[in-house]
Structures are given as structure tokens and as C-alpha cells.
Design a protein around this motif. Structure first.
Motif, PDB file in Angstrom:
ATOM      1  N   CYS A 342       0.825  -1.223   0.000  1.00 36.92           N
ATOM      2  CA  CYS A 342       0.000   0.000   0.000  1.00 36.92           C
ATOM      3  C   CYS A 342       0.851   1.260   0.000  1.00 36.92           C
ATOM      4  CB  CYS A 342      -0.971   0.024   1.181  1.00 36.92           C
ATOM      5  SG  CYS A 342      -2.034  -1.431   1.250  1.00 36.92           S
ATOM      6  N   ASN A 343       2.121   1.128  -0.194  1.00 38.32           N
ATOM      7  CA  ASN A 343       3.061   2.225  -0.406  1.00 38.32           C
ATOM      8  C   ASN A 343       4.199   1.680  -1.255  1.00 38.32           C
ATOM      9  OD1 ASN A 343       2.111   4.592   0.848  1.00 38.32           O
ATOM     10  ND2 ASN A 343       2.807   3.914   2.858  1.00 38.32           N
ATOM     11  N   PRO A 344       4.835   2.507  -2.076  1.00 36.01           N
ATOM     12  CA  PRO A 344       6.072   2.044  -2.718  1.00 36.01           C
ATOM     13  C   PRO A 344       7.140   1.770  -1.654  1.00 36.01           C
ATOM     14  CG  PRO A 344       5.213   4.030  -3.780  1.00 36.01           C
ATOM     15  CD  PRO A 344       4.441   3.857  -2.512  1.00 36.01           C
ATOM     16  N   ILE A 345       8.230   1.149  -2.068  1.00 38.45           N
ATOM     17  CA  ILE A 345       9.288   0.858  -1.113  1.00 38.45           C
ATOM     18  C   ILE A 345       9.881   2.166  -0.578  1.00 38.45           C
ATOM     19  CG2 ILE A 345       9.875  -1.331  -2.198  1.00 38.45           C
ATOM     20  CD1 ILE A 345      12.451   0.227  -3.207  1.00 38.45           C
ATOM     21  N   VAL A 346      10.471   2.067   0.592  1.00 40.28           N
ATOM     22  CA  VAL A 346      11.158   3.208   1.206  1.00 40.28           C
ATOM     23  C   VAL A 346      12.627   3.137   0.804  1.00 40.28           C
ATOM     24  CG1 VAL A 346      11.850   4.256   3.383  1.00 40.28           C
ATOM     25  CG2 VAL A 346       9.548   3.310   3.131  1.00 40.28           C
ATOM     26  N   THR A 347      13.119   4.189   0.161  1.00 38.49           N
ATOM     27  CA  THR A 347      14.510   4.204  -0.285  1.00 38.49           C
ATOM     28  C   THR A 347      15.454   4.198   0.909  1.00 38.49           C
ATOM     29  OG1 THR A 347      13.908   5.436  -2.270  1.00 38.49           O
ATOM     30  CG2 THR A 347      16.217   5.463  -1.623  1.00 38.49           C
ATOM     31  N   GLU A 348      16.364   3.268   0.923  1.00 39.94           N
ATOM     32  CA  GLU A 348      17.381   3.141   1.966  1.00 39.94           C
ATOM     33  C   GLU A 348      18.613   2.507   1.340  1.00 39.94           C
ATOM     34  OE1 GLU A 348      15.855   0.697   5.074  1.00 39.94           O
ATOM     35  OE2 GLU A 348      15.018  -0.792   3.723  1.00 39.94           O
ATOM     36  N   PRO A 349      19.762   2.515   2.016  1.00 36.69           N
ATOM     37  CA  PRO A 349      20.993   2.016   1.377  1.00 36.69           C
ATOM     38  C   PRO A 349      20.906   0.584   0.875  1.00 36.69           C
ATOM     39  CG  PRO A 349      21.538   3.292   3.332  1.00 36.69           C
ATOM     40  CD  PRO A 349      20.054   3.174   3.312  1.00 36.69           C
ATOM     41  N   THR A 350      20.035  -0.241   1.457  1.00 36.03           N
ATOM     42  CA  THR A 350      19.908  -1.624   1.003  1.00 36.03           C
ATOM     43  C   THR A 350      18.722  -1.821   0.072  1.00 36.03           C
ATOM     44  OG1 THR A 350      18.619  -2.170   2.985  1.00 36.03           O
ATOM     45  CG2 THR A 350      21.002  -2.528   3.083  1.00 36.03           C
ATOM     46  N   ALA A 351      18.072  -0.737  -0.324  1.00 37.70           N
ATOM     47  CA  ALA A 351      16.944  -0.823  -1.257  1.00 37.70           C
ATOM     48  C   ALA A 351      16.933   0.443  -2.109  1.00 37.70           C
ATOM     49  CB  ALA A 351      15.626  -0.986  -0.513  1.00 37.70           C
ATOM     50  N   VAL A 352      17.753   0.455  -3.175  1.00 38.61           N
ATOM     51  CA  VAL A 352      17.903   1.645  -4.005  1.00 38.61           C
ATOM     52  C   VAL A 352      17.347   1.337  -5.395  1.00 38.61           C
ATOM     53  CG1 VAL A 352      19.482   3.462  -4.743  1.00 38.61           C
ATOM     54  CG2 VAL A 352      19.989   2.163  -2.695  1.00 38.61           C
ATOM     55  N   CYS A 353      16.038   1.185  -5.448  1.00 35.71           N
ATOM     56  CA  CYS A 353      15.348   1.043  -6.724  1.00 35.71           C
ATOM     57  C   CYS A 353      14.577   2.328  -7.002  1.00 35.71           C
ATOM     58  CB  CYS A 353      14.384  -0.147  -6.695  1.00 35.71           C
ATOM     59  SG  CYS A 353      15.212  -1.766  -6.658  1.00 35.71           S
ATOM     60  N   LYS A 354      13.979   2.429  -8.176  1.00 35.12           N
ATOM     61  CA  LYS A 354      13.204   3.620  -8.506  1.00 35.12           C
ATOM     62  C   LYS A 354      12.101   3.812  -7.474  1.00 35.12           C
ATOM     63  CE  LYS A 354      14.078   3.594 -13.485  1.00 35.12           C
ATOM     64  NZ  LYS A 354      14.867   4.826 -13.454  1.00 35.12           N
ATOM     65  N   VAL A 355      11.715   5.080  -7.265  1.00 30.36           N
ATOM     66  CA  VAL A 355      10.813   5.401  -6.166  1.00 30.36           C
ATOM     67  C   VAL A 355       9.423   4.818  -6.343  1.00 30.36           C
ATOM     68  CG1 VAL A 355      12.005   7.488  -5.426  1.00 30.36           C
ATOM     69  CG2 VAL A 355      10.333   7.613  -7.278  1.00 30.36           C
ATOM     70  N   ASP A 356       9.085   4.326  -7.552  1.00 35.11           N
ATOM     71  CA  ASP A 356       7.767   3.724  -7.744  1.00 35.11           C
ATOM     72  C   ASP A 356       7.810   2.204  -7.631  1.00 35.11           C
ATOM     73  OD1 ASP A 356       9.155   3.136 -10.016  1.00 35.11           O
ATOM     74  OD2 ASP A 356       7.590   3.785 -11.425  1.00 35.11           O
ATOM     75  N   SER A 357       8.913   1.653  -7.107  1.00 36.47           N
ATOM     76  CA  SER A 357       9.076   0.203  -7.023  1.00 36.47           C
ATOM     77  C   SER A 357       8.178  -0.396  -5.957  1.00 36.47           C
ATOM     78  CB  SER A 357      10.530  -0.155  -6.722  1.00 36.47           C
ATOM     79  OG  SER A 357      11.397   0.359  -7.697  1.00 36.47           O
ATOM     80  N   ALA A 358       7.598  -1.550  -6.279  1.00 38.36           N
ATOM     81  CA  ALA A 358       6.807  -2.297  -5.302  1.00 38.36           C
ATOM     82  C   ALA A 358       7.676  -3.291  -4.545  1.00 38.36           C
ATOM     83  CB  ALA A 358       5.658  -3.025  -6.000  1.00 38.36           C
ATOM     84  N   PHE A 373      20.821  -3.528  -7.812  1.00 41.65           N
ATOM     85  CA  PHE A 373      19.409  -3.450  -7.443  1.00 41.65           C
ATOM     86  C   PHE A 373      18.531  -3.633  -8.676  1.00 41.65           C
ATOM     87  CE2 PHE A 373      21.794  -0.955  -4.360  1.00 41.65           C
ATOM     88  CZ  PHE A 373      21.375  -1.531  -3.170  1.00 41.65           C
ATOM     89  N   PHE A 374      17.416  -4.332  -8.461  1.00 43.16           N
ATOM     90  CA  PHE A 374      16.555  -4.715  -9.574  1.00 43.16           C
ATOM     91  C   PHE A 374      15.098  -4.514  -9.145  1.00 43.16           C
ATOM     92  CE2 PHE A 374      14.400  -7.912 -12.279  1.00 43.16           C
ATOM     93  CZ  PHE A 374      14.835  -7.472 -13.525  1.00 43.16           C
ATOM     94  N   ARG A 375      14.364  -3.739  -9.927  1.00 43.51           N
ATOM     95  CA  ARG A 375      12.967  -3.430  -9.613  1.00 43.51           C
ATOM     96  C   ARG A 375      12.056  -4.544 -10.122  1.00 43.51           C
ATOM     97  NH1 ARG A 375      10.133   1.722 -12.372  1.00 43.51           N
ATOM     98  NH2 ARG A 375      11.118   0.662 -14.129  1.00 43.51           N
ATOM     99  N   ILE A 376      11.301  -5.150  -9.186  1.00 45.00           N
ATOM    100  CA  ILE A 376      10.380  -6.223  -9.551  1.00 45.00           C
ATOM    101  C   ILE A 376       8.960  -5.680  -9.425  1.00 45.00           C
ATOM    102  CG2 ILE A 376       9.659  -8.588  -9.079  1.00 45.00           C
ATOM    103  CD1 ILE A 376      12.314  -9.036  -7.701  1.00 45.00           C
ATOM    104  N   GLY A 377       8.468  -5.091 -10.455  1.00 48.65           N
ATOM    105  CA  GLY A 377       7.100  -4.602 -10.435  1.00 48.65           C
ATOM    106  C   GLY A 377       6.985  -3.168  -9.966  1.00 48.65           C
ATOM    107  N   VAL A 378       5.952  -2.504 -10.491  1.00 52.86           N
ATOM    108  CA  VAL A 378       5.703  -1.096 -10.209  1.00 52.86           C
ATOM    109  C   VAL A 378       4.458  -0.966  -9.329  1.00 52.86           C
ATOM    110  CG1 VAL A 378       5.092   1.127 -11.249  1.00 52.86           C
ATOM    111  CG2 VAL A 378       6.819  -0.325 -12.320  1.00 52.86           C
ATOM    112  N   TYR A 379       4.552  -0.081  -8.331  1.00 48.48           N
ATOM    113  CA  TYR A 379       3.416   0.245  -7.475  1.00 48.48           C
ATOM    114  C   TYR A 379       2.346   0.963  -8.299  1.00 48.48           C
ATOM    115  CZ  TYR A 379       0.899   2.802  -3.815  1.00 48.48           C
ATOM    116  OH  TYR A 379      -0.068   3.326  -3.024  1.00 48.48           O
ATOM    117  N   PRO A 380       1.010   0.767  -8.077  1.00 54.56           N
ATOM    118  CA  PRO A 380       0.411   0.094  -6.926  1.00 54.56           C
ATOM    119  C   PRO A 380       0.090  -1.379  -7.133  1.00 54.56           C
ATOM    120  CG  PRO A 380      -1.282   1.294  -8.102  1.00 54.56           C
ATOM    121  CD  PRO A 380      -0.001   1.549  -8.843  1.00 54.56           C
ATOM    122  N   GLY A 381       0.142  -1.916  -8.357  1.00 55.37           N
ATOM    123  CA  GLY A 381      -0.214  -3.298  -8.560  1.00 55.37           C
ATOM    124  C   GLY A 381      -1.715  -3.507  -8.594  1.00 55.37           C
TER     125      GLY A 381
END
Length: 814
Positions: A342-358, A373-381
Motif C-alpha cells: 500500500c506504499n512504494p518501497i522506502v529508499t534506503e541504502p539496502t533498497a535503491v530502486c526507482k521510487v515507484d518500485s513495489a 538493485f533490480f525493480r520487480i514490479g511497479v506500485y500500486p499493482g
């Protein structure tokens, strides 16, 4: 043919140290090879199969003892006996630095004359590859007048570094706009006598230590110290993490880290860590502007977190995280998955994908940041129901090796007893599968009155409120007489009309807390000027056919707007009544008719008394659970509890003070504006814990005559604080007491006669009362007869002195 050699001596020919070994590729990734330079004379030894002695430095000349004059005179960076028996220079100047694929390449030129062709100088072709470990350079090729060396080193790993002269930055994660932090100087209190005054967008409005070109100033008492001078670069993205660094006078330093938090204020919530007192400070500013730019969960009219299927409600919003991610580590493949719901991922040093990443995959085997880092799917799904179980499907991720876009499915398993984290199952044809055992995916029964979410619905508890009837309604707010803002209750955008007639449309963050609808606008707020950057719409019942919007108050950078409509007289009660019954059903069932709030709208048609009574109870529940911050004068009539035929105004409570076991002093019942304590309704010393600007939630447990007043939302140390006042019958206690206290909550006992339960009237009570009366009467008859016999026999009379409460004997003949 005669070959002549000329030598020109000049300061321009000297090697300048340190040499610039930083460069940026076309995708804005920075490479810095300067860490490979060894200035103290130690050289790198180049490995080779022939065991030739080859010494090498990079980004500067060799300086080891005993270096051959041929290499020393030419300021050589690589020297050895490769094509001859003598030490020769194989390059002195590093040129042509560039990136090919994952390799960093460069050339060392202007070495010694080639033994095989005196018209050509020796040179070296270098290639570096990013790796976790440092490995020595290796000779991989020898040609007529050149050699090839490869080198695996962490120094060849790229970093994404992008600077911006504004607080709007575009990096590999997307566009992030932090301009809402701009405006007047910001002040953060460190303690009672010190604070930091800063402006991340400009120079301070007033000088610091008599200097004007300052962006950060430390105040300690009356002393000022410059923590940071103004600089052109306002914001920096380093591997997707946003920061700003300031350097001041002496040791003064201020580092600001910008952190994603979907629930924080747009203008930021600040915390400071003192690295060195009066010298170095690390500041963190949490704001949703660091996160994804858009938070709309709906796509094509379908909500990605809430749906109804076969009369069952599936609501995944409880799984949403505001400032962190769920993590699962696949130890077999050495990968880590970051997931948010219900939110895109929170950007942090161990999760640096595009801000719309699910979902973001972190390949722990990959040292190169560009591929880690690899984006698997775009929010919201999309939320689907398969065999009674919820599934979230995400598509349009990054491109896989087979040319397909990555996608994922999270299959939820209703588990009321066991709470688990998302677990990776398998991947096939660039589709990733996860399972998640959680009680939050369990469906609940819903009434037939509940509707499937549309593009204009907001969740209310386990229900939905359909706002379609007010979708066409617009409301306007003015901002400090500079502009008018026009909002539509169903749209994620707003229009600004400026004083000169210009108009602009902006996107807004629209969200609900279950009791109100909130819009966040992109501008700075100065609470002293009664400005705002948050609009909170409060839904209220109005028994007429007209929908009304009106500004109630402006407090703490929030404009409170009433939306009154008759639609809220029915649909809202459904959800609220369900909430009350689930929580304290027995209490409401027995005592709801004893409770009400003043000035509650009642049905105009009273022909059906049963329906009217139900509507009155619903109205009582509505106002009892209302937590709408409104002006004091409008709440005076609302904060009244009616018990039976008696009315109790909360602001008429008898003032009391009490001490906790830890020595903290609390007070309750003080009038607003009182000079006693903090001058508000409930205080801890001089700190306000609760006011009557918001009517408390009224609940009870149906036992021991306990009634609870719950005050929500007061901020203490930037954290929400909940104060609970338990009203107890004064037969059992006479003074107020502190029941419990911690950093986020306080529970007080307050004695009140009106909450004493009335005598129990039932057939069981009558029988019990008659039995007790019969026993007392029998006892009196027996005692009387016994006294009469003793008096006749001994001439004595036993009496009870009511004043002394004791037995004594008196001679009747004296």
C-alpha cells in the motif's frame, strides 16, 4: 636519417600532485581511482607468469628506493624489464579514461623509447573491474611497444553522485522535489538553552556571528557559532540517498540526511544527533517528498489494497509501512528482497530502486552498484482474490535478460495465529513468486450497505464512505491573501489562483485516517502567521439537502474544513456503530441510553420511535468518537456528558493535582487560559497533555462503573501522546491518582459521583433483598427475647452507646 632528441625544462612539465583521477561517465556515475595511488614510495607489483619484476603506481609517479634513472627521470607510473634487460618506463601520463560496459579503461603514455621501434614510446593499456576485494594488477598481454594490465579493485566501483543547486533533484531513482522545506528560517531546539537555526535553501534571514553568508547557525545561550556557510549545491544524491553538507568556522559542521517517511509532515520532521558538542551535528529530516511523488493506490478505478469479493472485505492497509520495508533474505541465492504494501518501497541504502518500485531485489553477489538493485514490479499493482485468498500482482519491472519486464505475485495466506514476513518462493521466466502468512489478509464480513470502493471513496474502519454525491463540489481557501486554493474532494490535484490572475494546477497527497480526509500542498508553512500546508476535511451530519464546506480553524499548519451533508448522518453511523460494538458492545448495549452529547441532530420524523431511538444512539456514538480539532467556543457545548438526567461539562471538573511514583506532577480540570500549571485541561508540570479543543473519545467496559475519556493527538517530543482519564465512582475513591505513565501515554483515575451505577433492579435482586431482611428481623427478635430473659433473671440491662460504639452493663436498681 639522423634522429635528434631535444629536452625542454619547465615547471609546466612537472607532475602536479595529487593528480585528478576522478571522472564521470555518460550516465552520471562517478569513478575515483585516486585511492590506488601510493605516495610513500611503496609500489604495486604486477603479477605475471614470467616472474618479471614490474612495479606500478597510479595517479602519480613511482617513488621507491633504487628506482632506475630511466623511470625516475620520466616520472614513470610503471617500470620493469619486459621487452629488454633494462628497466624501462611503460608510461608516465594517464590519459583516455572512459568506461566500456563494466570496465574502466585508460592508457599510460609517454614512456621510454620502444626497443623494437625507436620512433614510438612505450605505453600501457589498463582496464579495471569492480570487485569486493582488492587484487594486485595482472599482466595479461605483451605487444611490440605496449603491454596490457587488468586490475580488479573496489576503487573501480562506480558511485552515483548528482548535485543540485535547488532542492529539486533528478537521479536514477526518479524526480524528488523537496522545495516544501524552503521558506523562512527553521529552528530546531537542542535543549532549553541551545538551538540550531538553518535554511536549506538560502542564507539565513538574519546574520550569524555577524556573518551574512551563512545557512546554519548554532545558538548556545547568547553565543552564536557558524555551523555552515551558504553554498551553491543545496542537495546531493549519493547512490540514491539524499543529503546536504555544510562547513562553518573552526570545527563547525552540519550534515543533513533526508529520509523517506510517508506519514511525516511534508515540511519535514527533524531529529539531531550530536557528534561533537558545540561543533559537529548530524540532522535527519523525514518527509514524504523523499519517497514516491504519487501515493494513489487506485488504477483504473480499482483500489490495490482494499476490495470486496463475495460479501467479504479484504483490507491490506494495516500492512503498510511508512519509513521502512519488509525484508526477506534468500540465503541460497544470496539476495535480499525489500517489500512494502500500500506504499512504494522506502529508499534506503539496502533498497535503491526507482521510487515507484513495489519490490526491490538486492543482489548481494554484485559489487557494481549499477547492477546490484533490480525493480520487480511497479506500485500500486492489482489486488485479486483467488480461492478466497488475496493476491497482489505487480508488473512492468526492470527488463530481464530474456527481454521481458519483471513481475511478481504475493499470495497472502490468512493466518490468525501466526504472523510471518513475506517469503520468496521461486522465479520462473522473469516472474517472482512470494507467499505471506498474516492475519491482516483475513477477510471480514461486511454489511450489504457497504459498497465496493470507487474512485471517490474513503475507508471508514472496515467500511467505505462513498463521496460521489459531493464529487462535483469545490471549496476554496485563501493563503495569506496571496492566492486562492481550489480543492475537489475526489481529486488528487488542486488549482491555485494568484492575485494577478494566473492559475496553476498541482498534484497533492490525498489520504484518509478513517475519520477525515487530508490534503497536503507543496509549500512552506509559518504557524505564527496562521498559514497552512495541510487541509483536513471533517465529515459532519447536517439534516438538509445542501452540502456545506466551511473553514473551522487553522492550527499548527493545518486548515480544518467542515464538510456537512445528510449523507454523513447514515453511512458514517454504520461503520462507527460496528466499531463500538466490537470494542465495548456490552457496555453500549446496557448504558447507551444513559449517554449523550448536547446539541445532537435528531430525526425530524418521530413517528417510528424505535428508529428515532436508534438514530439518537447513533448520534451519541458519532459525537462521542469525534476527534475534530475545532475552536474552543464551538466545542463548549459539545464537550458535555449527559448521564441519566444530569449534565456534566468537562471544563467544570473540580481541579485536582497528583504526584506519580516517579515524582511527576499532573493536574486535571484547569480552565483554558488559567495561570495555574500549564493553563490547559490536563498538564504534566508546565507541559500541555490535553485540551478541550478536541472532545475526547468516550468508552467504558461495563464493569466497576468505569468510564474512560481518551484524549488523542497531543505531541510530546514530536511523538503522539495519548491521555486516558478513567472516571471512577467516588464511593471507592476520593482523590485523583496516576495509574500508569510512560513516554507515549498516561492513565489517570478521577473520582466522579455521576458514574456510580444505579441499584440493580431484577427479580434476583428482589429475592436476595427479601432474604436478607428476613434474616435481620429474625436476629432482632432473638436478641430481644434473650435480653428480656436476662433482665428478668439478673436485673441487668445491656445497651449500646452509639457515641462510643461499645457495649457496657448498667445496674437497673442503682
Amino acid at each position: 636519417l639522423k634522429l635528434s632528441k631535444f629536452v625542454m625544462e619547465s615547471s609546466l612539465g612537472c607532475v602536479k600532485l595529487p593528480m585528478n583521477c576522478k571522472f564521470t561517465d555518460l550516465t552520471n556515475y562517478e569513478y575515483d581511482l585516486s585511492g590506488l595511488h601510493r605516495p610513500q614510495g611503496d609500489a604495486w607489483f604486477v603479477a605475471n607468469e614470467q616472474n618479471m619484476l614490474i612495479r606500478m603506481n597510479i595517479c602519480g609517479p613511482l617513488r621507491y628506493a633504487g628506482i632506475a634513472s630511466e623511470c625516475k627521470d620520466k616520472e614513470s607510473q610503471i617500470c620493469g624489464r619486459i621487452l629488454s634487460d633494462d628497466d624501462l618506463s611503460y608510461g608516465a601520463v594517464l590519459v583516455d579514461k572512459h568506461v566500456e560496459g563494466d570496465l574502466v579503461k585508460a592508457r599510460l603514455v609517454h614512456g621510454s623509447l620502444c626497443p623494437r621501434n625507436a620512433a614510438i614510446a612505450l605505453s600501457t593499456n589498463l582496464s579495471w573491474r569492480c570487485s569486493f576485494e582488492e587484487k594486485n594488477p595482472k599482466l595479461v598481454g605483451v605487444h611490440d611497444c605496449s603491454i596490457e594490465i587488468s586490475w580488479e579493485t573496489p576503487r573501480a566501483c562506480p558511485r552515483s553522485i548528482i548535485g543540485s543547486h535547488t532542492l529539486n533533484i533528478h537521479d536514477q531513482l526518479g524526480n524528488r522535489d523537496l522545495t516544501a522545506l524552503c521558506g523562512v528560517d527553521r529552528i530546531h531546539l537542542l535543549d532549553a538553552s541551545s538551538s540550531i537555526r538553518y535554511n536549506p535553501c538560502s542564507t539565513l534571514e538574519s546574520p550569524c556571528a555577524h556573518a551574512k553568508n551563512v545557512s546554519a547557525c548554532l545558538h548556545v545561550g547568547k553565543r552564536e557559532m557558524i555551523l555552515g556557510y551558504y553554498k551553491a549545491e543545496k542537495l546531493r544524491s549519493e547512490n540514491g540517498i539524499l543529503s546536504a553538507k555544510y562547513v562553518g568556522e573552526d570545527c563547525g559542521r552540519l550534515s543533513i540526511s533526508f529520509i523517506c517517511d510517508y506519514n511525516a509532515l511534508v515540511t519535514g520532521e527533524v531529529s539531531v544527533k550530536i557528534i561533537h558538542s558545540n561543533c559537529i551535528y548530524d540532522m535527519s529530516i523525514a518527509t514524504p517528498r523523499v519517497c514516491a511523488a504519487r501515493l494513489d493506490r487506485r488504477r483504473n478505478g480499482e483500489d490495490a489494497c482494499i476490495t470486496i469479493s463475495n460479501g467479504l472485505l479484504y483490507n491490506l492497509t494495516s500492512l503498510s509501512l511508512a519509513n521502512r520495508n519488509y525484508k526477506y533474505q534468500d540465503r541460497k541465492n544470496n539476495t535480499e528482497y525489500a517489500v512494502n504494501i500500500c506504499n512504494p518501497i522506502v529508499t534506503e541504502p539496502t533498497a535503491v530502486c526507482k521510487v515507484d518500485s513495489a519490490i526491490c531485489m538486492n543482489n548481494l553477489n554484485e559489487p557494481n552498484f549499477k547492477h546490484r538493485f533490480f525493480r520487480i514490479g511497479v506500485y500500486p499493482g492489482k489486488l485479486q482474490i483467488e480461492n478466497g485468498q488475496a493476491q497482489l500482482v505487480y508488473t512492468n519491472g526492470d527488463i530481464c535478460a530474456n527481454g521481458k519486464f519483471a513481475s511478481a505475485t504475493i499470495a497472502f495466506i490468512c493466518s490468525k495465529g501466526h504472523e510471518d514476513a513475506p517469503t520468496f518462493v521461486k522465479t520462473e521466466d522473469c516472474h517472482y513468486e512470494f507467499i505471506w502468512k498474516t492475519r491482516h489478509s483475513c477477510p471480514t464480513n461486511v454489511s450489504v450497505n457497504y459498497e465496493r470502493p470507487t474512485s471517490c471513496t474513503v475507508p471508514f474502519g472496515s467500511s467505505f464512505l462513498n463521496l460521489t454525491s459531493v464529487e462535483s463540489k469545490m471549496f476554496q481557501l485563501s493563503y495569506e491573501d496571496h492566492a486562492n486554493f481550489t480543492f475537489n474532494i475526489c481529486h488528487d490535484s488542486y488549482m491555485v489562483t494568484y492575485a494577478d490572475g494566473r492559475k496553476d494546477t498541482f498534484r497533492t497527497l490525498r489520504k484518509t485516517d478513517g475519520e477525515s480526509l487530508q490534503f497536503t500542498v507543496d509549500m512552506h508553512c509559518n504557524s505564527k502567521l496562521k498559514s497552512w500546508n495541510v487541509v483536513k476535511i471533517l465529515f459532519e451530519c447536517k439534516a438538509s439537502d445542501e452540502e456545506v464546506f466551511e473553514l473551522a480553524s487553522t492550527e499548527n499548519c493545518t486548515a480544518y474544513v467542515r464538510c456537512r451533508s445528510k449523507m454523513f448522518c447514515m453511512e458514517r453511523f454504520i461503520s462507527l456503530k460496528e466499531k463500538i460494538v466490537n470494542g465495548i458492545g456490552t457496555f453500549v448495549e446496557k448504558f447507551a441510553t444513559r449517554w449523550s452529547y448536547d446539541k445532537i441532530p435528531v430525526p425530524t420524523n418521530t413517528a417510528d420511535e424505535a428508529n428515532a431511538e436508534t438514530a439518537v444512539i447513533d448520534s451519541e456514538i458519532l459525537e462521542a468518537t469525534s476527534a475534530s480539532p475545532l475552536p474552543q467556543h464551538t466545542l463548549e457545548s459539545l464537550c458535555i456528558i449527559r448521564i441519566g438526567s444530569r449534565e456534566i461539562r468537562l471544563n467544570n471538573f473540580v481541579p485536582m493535582t497528583m504526584l506519580s511514583q516517579t515524582g511527576n506532577q499532573y493536574s486535571i480540570g484547569m480552565e483554558a487560559g488559567s495561570k495555574q500549571r500549564c493553563g490547559n485541561y490536563i498538564c504534566k508540570g508546565n507541559t500541555t497533555l490535553a485540551t478541550l479543543n478536541t472532545c475526547p473519545l468516550v468508552t467504558g467496559d461495563g464493569s466497576n462503573s468505569n468510564v474512560q475519556l481518551i484524549f488523542n493527538g497531543t505531541l510530546v517530543k514530536n511523538r503522539p501522546f495519548v491521555t486516558t482519564v478513567v472516571l471512577k465512582c467516588n464511593d471507592s475513591m476520593r482523590r485523583s491518582e496516576v495509574s500508569s505513565e510512560n513516554d507515549t501515554s498516561l492513565t489517570l483515575f478521577y473520582p466522579l459521583e455521576e458514574v456510580c451505577l444505579p441499584p440493580v433492579e431484577s427479580s434476583t435482586g428482589v429475592i436476595l433483598g427479601c432474604t436478607v431482611a428476613a434474616l435481620i428481623l429474625s436476629f432482632v427478635i432473638i436478641v430481644t427475647y434473650y435480653c428480656y430473659r436476662r433482665r428478668r433473671k439478673y436485673g441487668l440491662l445491656e445497651c449500646v452507646d452509639k457515641s462510643a460504639m461499645r457495649l457496657y452493663t448498667r445496674d437497673t436498681q442503682a
